[in-house]
Write an enzyme that holds these catalytic residues in place. Structure first.
Site, PDB file in Angstrom:
ATOM      1  N   CYS A  99      23.336  67.125   1.535  1.00 60.61           N
ATOM      2  CA  CYS A  99      23.991  68.408   2.097  1.00 60.61           C
ATOM      3  C   CYS A  99      24.746  67.624   3.423  1.00 60.61           C
ATOM      4  CB  CYS A  99      22.635  68.324   3.288  1.00 60.61           C
ATOM      5  SG  CYS A  99      22.865  69.992   4.038  1.00 60.61           S
ATOM      6  N   HIS A 198      18.220  69.583   0.030  1.00 62.69           N
ATOM      7  CA  HIS A 198      17.978  68.250   0.376  1.00 62.69           C
ATOM      8  C   HIS A 198      16.290  67.859  -0.701  1.00 62.69           C
ATOM      9  CE1 HIS A 198      19.024  68.301   4.926  1.00 62.69           C
ATOM     10  NE2 HIS A 198      19.394  69.844   4.679  1.00 62.69           N
ATOM     11  N   GLU A 200      14.634  65.660  -0.642  1.00 61.17           N
ATOM     12  CA  GLU A 200      13.737  64.760  -0.155  1.00 61.17           C
ATOM     13  C   GLU A 200      12.709  65.376   0.324  1.00 61.17           C
ATOM     14  OE1 GLU A 200      16.270  65.743   3.544  1.00 61.17           O
ATOM     15  OE2 GLU A 200      17.060  65.465   1.460  1.00 61.17           O
TER      16      GLU A 200
END
Length: 237
Positions: A99, A198, A200
């Protein structure tokens, strides 16, 4: 074989929540992680690769843009991350930008941003969620296509900025349906990919894990003084 060590930049304010998620993804991919924040001694000689994490908007002072009133800035982190990216490339170490980190990757290589991307891309659907509700289209014949597959991908979205002009040695790797850039990548060593979403938070998704596996593979190649892009291509086959 020693797990490659990945330096991870995060916000001093909220990084305590995000770093464990990134560290989990890196561990699942075969690496280990070290957290850096503004004020840290971010010594690139200690690590084998870098992740520039998400967070606040990047100051337009770094690329000659115009500040919008809604922007929330972190100038200390801006300075840290631009130096980290530049040092990583100077030392031939791979980078994954997440990002804000994708945007910083672009800026560190001389690119610019749209400060309010949704004002420019009116046909891009505005979505702000950590859930995979946004569709991105991966450009064919890119490393991202090799790493994560070529079909449309469902991702999350929390950003308001996006790439305008590309930095040196970068190409677009994905866009959304409205044409907004959603991923960029470096075309030569050292390995670098930046994504607007994102991954993660999507640790359960095989295609997202590919991003972390690619970074760790490139970092391992760097440990062994081998070509990073060749190693990534071979490991992802």
């Amino acid at each position: 074989m020693t797990r490659p060590l990945i330096g991870v930049t995060t916000s001093r304010r909220s990084g305590w929540r995000i770093f464990p998620l990134i560290a989990l993804n890196v561990w699942m991919a075969g690496g280990r992680s070290l957290r850096w924040v503004d004020g840290s001694d971010a010594d690139l000689s200690r690590v084998d690769g870098v992740i520039i994490g998400g967070g606040d908007d990047i100051s337009p002072d770094l690329y000659g843009g115009q500040l919008v009133r809604s922007a929330r800035l972190d100038p200390g982190r801006d300075a840290l991350e631009r130096r980290v990216v530049q040092d990583a490339f100077d030392q031939d170490k791979p980078v994954l930008g997440i990002c804000r980190g994708s945007q910083m990757l672009n800026i560190a290589l001389g690119g610019t941003l749209h400060q309010d991307a949704y004002e420019v891309y009116r046909n891009s659907r505005y979505i702000r969620t950590i859930l995979p509700r946004k569709t991105v289209h991966i450009e064919p014949a890119t490393r991202l296509a090799h790493v994560s597959g070529t079909g449309p991908m469902k991702v999350n979205a929390l950003h308001s900025q996006a790439v305008d002009t590309l930095g040196r040695g970068l190409r677009v790797a994905a866009r959304d349906a409205g044409g907004m850039v959603q991923a960029i990548e470096r075309v030569r060593d050292p390995f670098a990919i930046g994504v607007q979403w994102h991954p993660e938070h999507l640790f359960y998704a095989h295609r997202q894990q590919g991003l972390f596996r690619a970074l760790v593979s490139a970092a391992r190649a760097r440990q062994q003084h081998q070509a990073q892009l060749d190693r990534v291509d071979h490991c992802m086959d």
